[in-house]
Scaffold this active site. Structure first.
Site, PDB file in Angstrom:
ATOM      1  N   GLY A  14     -15.937 -53.794  24.502  1.00  0.00           N
ATOM      2  CA  GLY A  14     -15.291 -53.416  23.236  1.00  0.00           C
ATOM      3  C   GLY A  14     -14.749 -52.004  23.283  1.00  0.00           C
ATOM      4  N   SER A  16     -11.606 -51.185  23.332  1.00  0.00           N
ATOM      5  CA  SER A  16     -10.208 -51.121  22.878  1.00  0.00           C
ATOM      6  C   SER A  16     -10.025 -50.282  21.611  1.00  0.00           C
ATOM      7  CB  SER A  16      -9.683 -52.537  22.617  1.00  0.00           C
ATOM      8  OG  SER A  16     -10.593 -53.280  21.835  1.00  0.00           O
ATOM      9  N   ARG A  17     -11.101 -50.093  20.866  1.00  0.00           N
ATOM     10  CA  ARG A  17     -10.950 -49.438  19.556  1.00  0.00           C
ATOM     11  C   ARG A  17     -12.219 -48.667  19.220  1.00  0.00           C
ATOM     12  NH1 ARG A  17     -11.197 -53.552  15.617  1.00  0.00           N
ATOM     13  NH2 ARG A  17     -11.410 -55.353  16.973  1.00  0.00           N
ATOM     14  N   VAL A  66     -17.479 -61.378  25.446  1.00  0.00           N
ATOM     15  CA  VAL A  66     -18.889 -61.197  25.845  1.00  0.00           C
ATOM     16  C   VAL A  66     -19.775 -62.381  25.448  1.00  0.00           C
ATOM     17  CG1 VAL A  66     -18.786 -58.659  25.846  1.00  0.00           C
ATOM     18  CG2 VAL A  66     -19.557 -59.866  23.775  1.00  0.00           C
ATOM     19  N   SER A 144     -27.698 -50.358  15.577  1.00  0.00           N
ATOM     20  CA  SER A 144     -27.218 -49.856  14.285  1.00  0.00           C
ATOM     21  C   SER A 144     -28.419 -49.458  13.436  1.00  0.00           C
ATOM     22  CB  SER A 144     -26.445 -50.956  13.563  1.00  0.00           C
ATOM     23  OG  SER A 144     -26.245 -50.594  12.205  1.00  0.00           O
ATOM     24  N   TYR A 157     -26.283 -59.370  10.731  1.00  0.00           N
ATOM     25  CA  TYR A 157     -26.083 -58.139  11.519  1.00  0.00           C
ATOM     26  C   TYR A 157     -27.420 -57.419  11.725  1.00  0.00           C
ATOM     27  CZ  TYR A 157     -23.698 -53.667  12.641  1.00  0.00           C
ATOM     28  OH  TYR A 157     -23.250 -52.518  13.235  1.00  0.00           O
ATOM     29  N   ALA A 159     -30.411 -58.715  11.625  1.00  0.00           N
ATOM     30  CA  ALA A 159     -31.271 -59.492  12.533  1.00  0.00           C
ATOM     31  C   ALA A 159     -30.859 -59.280  13.989  1.00  0.00           C
ATOM     32  CB  ALA A 159     -31.196 -60.973  12.179  1.00  0.00           C
ATOM     33  N   LYS A 161     -29.198 -56.701  15.268  1.00  0.00           N
ATOM     34  CA  LYS A 161     -29.421 -55.320  15.704  1.00  0.00           C
ATOM     35  C   LYS A 161     -30.916 -55.008  15.829  1.00  0.00           C
ATOM     36  CE  LYS A 161     -25.052 -53.994  16.029  1.00  0.00           C
ATOM     37  NZ  LYS A 161     -24.430 -53.639  17.322  1.00  0.00           N
TER      38      LYS A 161
HETATM   39  P1  NDP Z   1     -14.663 -51.995  15.850  1.00  0.00           P
HETATM   40  O1  NDP Z   1     -14.564 -53.164  14.936  1.00  0.00           O
HETATM   41  O2  NDP Z   1     -13.818 -50.797  15.586  1.00  0.00           O
HETATM   42  O3  NDP Z   1     -14.392 -52.478  17.370  1.00  0.00           O
HETATM   43  C1  NDP Z   1     -15.086 -53.583  17.879  1.00  0.00           C
HETATM   44  C2  NDP Z   1     -14.839 -53.706  19.366  1.00  0.00           C
HETATM   45  O4  NDP Z   1     -15.602 -54.800  19.862  1.00  0.00           O
HETATM   46  C3  NDP Z   1     -13.381 -53.982  19.712  1.00  0.00           C
HETATM   47  O5  NDP Z   1     -13.077 -53.284  20.884  1.00  0.00           O
HETATM   48  C4  NDP Z   1     -13.365 -55.500  19.963  1.00  0.00           C
HETATM   49  O6  NDP Z   1     -12.359 -55.938  20.890  1.00  0.00           O
HETATM   50  C5  NDP Z   1     -14.746 -55.675  20.595  1.00  0.00           C
HETATM   51  N1  NDP Z   1     -15.238 -57.042  20.514  1.00  0.00           N
HETATM   52  C6  NDP Z   1     -15.559 -57.775  19.407  1.00  0.00           C
HETATM   53  N2  NDP Z   1     -15.971 -58.997  19.753  1.00  0.00           N
HETATM   54  C7  NDP Z   1     -15.921 -59.053  21.113  1.00  0.00           C
HETATM   55  C8  NDP Z   1     -16.222 -60.059  22.075  1.00  0.00           C
HETATM   56  N3  NDP Z   1     -16.659 -61.264  21.704  1.00  0.00           N
HETATM   57  N4  NDP Z   1     -16.049 -59.771  23.396  1.00  0.00           N
HETATM   58  C9  NDP Z   1     -15.603 -58.544  23.781  1.00  0.00           C
HETATM   59  N5  NDP Z   1     -15.296 -57.552  22.915  1.00  0.00           N
HETATM   60  C10 NDP Z   1     -15.459 -57.804  21.596  1.00  0.00           C
HETATM   61  O7  NDP Z   1     -16.220 -51.613  15.879  1.00  0.00           O
HETATM   62  P2  NDP Z   1     -16.955 -50.171  15.923  1.00  0.00           P
HETATM   63  O8  NDP Z   1     -16.305 -49.310  16.923  1.00  0.00           O
HETATM   64  O9  NDP Z   1     -17.128 -49.697  14.537  1.00  0.00           O
HETATM   65  O10 NDP Z   1     -18.419 -50.621  16.427  1.00  0.00           O
HETATM   66  C11 NDP Z   1     -18.787 -50.580  17.785  1.00  0.00           C
HETATM   67  C12 NDP Z   1     -20.280 -50.834  17.889  1.00  0.00           C
HETATM   68  O11 NDP Z   1     -20.986 -49.854  17.131  1.00  0.00           O
HETATM   69  C13 NDP Z   1     -20.699 -52.204  17.340  1.00  0.00           C
HETATM   70  O12 NDP Z   1     -21.733 -52.749  18.149  1.00  0.00           O
HETATM   71  C14 NDP Z   1     -21.248 -51.856  15.953  1.00  0.00           C
HETATM   72  O13 NDP Z   1     -22.184 -52.797  15.518  1.00  0.00           O
HETATM   73  C15 NDP Z   1     -21.860 -50.499  16.201  1.00  0.00           C
HETATM   74  N6  NDP Z   1     -22.010 -49.673  15.017  1.00  0.00           N
HETATM   75  C16 NDP Z   1     -20.905 -49.250  14.295  1.00  0.00           C
HETATM   76  C17 NDP Z   1     -21.077 -48.451  13.172  1.00  0.00           C
HETATM   77  C18 NDP Z   1     -19.926 -47.929  12.370  1.00  0.00           C
HETATM   78  O14 NDP Z   1     -20.186 -47.260  11.354  1.00  0.00           O
HETATM   79  N7  NDP Z   1     -18.699 -48.146  12.754  1.00  0.00           N
HETATM   80  C19 NDP Z   1     -22.414 -48.074  12.710  1.00  0.00           C
HETATM   81  C20 NDP Z   1     -23.485 -48.578  13.526  1.00  0.00           C
HETATM   82  C21 NDP Z   1     -23.269 -49.336  14.629  1.00  0.00           C
HETATM   83  P3  NDP Z   1     -10.855 -56.316  20.386  1.00  0.00           P
HETATM   84  O15 NDP Z   1     -10.203 -55.014  20.011  1.00  0.00           O
HETATM   85  O16 NDP Z   1     -10.211 -56.935  21.572  1.00  0.00           O
HETATM   86  O17 NDP Z   1     -11.031 -57.236  19.211  1.00  0.00           O
END
Ligand code: NDP
Length: 256
Positions: A14, A16-17, A66, A144, A157, A159, A161
């Site tokens: 993940g 990409s963003r 994944v 998280s 989520y 559960a 995490k």
């Molecule tokens: P975003 O929604 O900004 O980005 C999610 C990323 O996960 C993208 O790169 C997406 O790829 C990738 N992704 C989703 N599903 C799959 C998959 N099946 N296979 C491969 N890649 C996948 O999320 P965040 O950056 O906010 O979160 C990142 C992590 O941090 C997560 O695990 C989240 O639970 C955790 N987190 C975030 C918090 C927050 O406040 N933002 C707080 C606490 C934890 P694509 O771009 O191709 O869709």
């Protein structure tokens, strides 16, 4: 001076963003060659790679879901074939499908468990196979705060995490003798696309409940992960490290 990650091979799922992008850039800045995994959003993944290369780093893109164990195995096989090693895995890919319990569909439940917990099983298994063979490696699982404190409206989520906490601790114990470290990082709130679904009132409440009075930045999380991936953190394994502006401590004290 901080330990460099020169020539280490890293996979960020993940990437990409959001937080994954910031972590990929930080590992690249420290000298690692970074494989930026993404699921669909190739344009944004390419944007991460462009930023990494513009800063003098080295990396590549790899599309794999994944939740699909075959795609995951192929990704790690290809990484190993190309680099002959794997030093760092950041299990970051994650999704939310929020709903109150009685409104939550079985599909919302399954999808979140599939990405946020099962995906980490698939990636870690493929990575540990390589890392145990080379008797060195570190896996950092991005959990998280919602896995540590009660989170109404997010039981899927929460559960997944919480499950990650037990997964990380137990795996850390199992693979320590093979030279592999496992860490669990639990971020509080960070501004990414994932957080865009939260209401203004909810966001204001999170500021009030956070001693530092703000959310974290992706760069602050990336700096922590860069440290944990480095040899400076060689005595860290099996821990949960929270990065949340003190929010978790307040909730524990007042039961909010
Ligand atoms: P975003 O929604 O900004 O980005 C999610 C990323 O996960 C993208 O790169 C997406 O790829 C990738 N992704 C989703 N599903 C799959 C998959 N099946 N296979 C491969 N890649 C996948 O999320 P965040 O950056 O906010 O979160 C990142 C992590 O941090 C997560 O695990 C989240 O639970 C955790 N987190 C975030 C918090 C927050 O406040 N933002 C707080 C606490 C934890 P694509 O771009 O191709 O869709």
């Amino acid at each position: 001076m901080m330990s460099a990650l020169d020539d280490r091979i890293a996979v960020v799922t993940g990437g990409s963003r959001g937080l994954g992008r910031a972590m990929a850039l930080e590992l690249g800045r420290r000298g690692a060659r970074v494989v930026i995994n993404f699921r669909r959003n190739e344009k944004e993944a390419r944007n991460t790679l462009d930023q990494l290369q513009a800063a003098g780093g080295q990396g590549s893109l790899y599309q794999a879901d994944v939740t699909d164990s075959r795609q995951v195995q192929q990704m790690f096989q290809d990484v190993f074939k190309q680099h002959r090693r794997l030093d760092i895995l950041i299990n970051n890919a994650g999704i939310t499908r929020d709903a109150y319990f009685l409104m939550m569909s079985a599909n919302d439940w399954r999808e979140v468990l599939d990405v946020d917990l099962n995906g980490i099983f698939h990636c870690s298994k493929a990575a540990v196979r390589i890392m145990a063979g080379q008797r060195r490696g570190v896996i950092i699982n991005i959990g998280s705060g919602a896995g540590l404190v009660a989170q109404p409206g997010q039981i899927n989520y929460s559960a997944a995490k919480s499950g990650l906490l037990g997964f990380s601790r137990s795996l850390a114990r199992e693979v320590a003798a093979k030279g592999v470290r496992i860490l669990h990082v639990a971020p509080g709130f960070f501004k990414t696309e994932m957080a865009e679904t939260l209401s203004k009132d909810f966001i204001a409440a999170t500021y009030r409940l956070t001693p530092l009075g703000r959310w974290g930045t992706a760069e602050e999380l990336a700096a922590l992960v860069g440290f944990l991936a480095s040899d400076d953190a060689r005595c860290f394994s099996g821990q949960t490290i929270t990065i949340d502006g003190g929010r978790g401590a307040v909730e524990a004290e007042f039961g909010l």
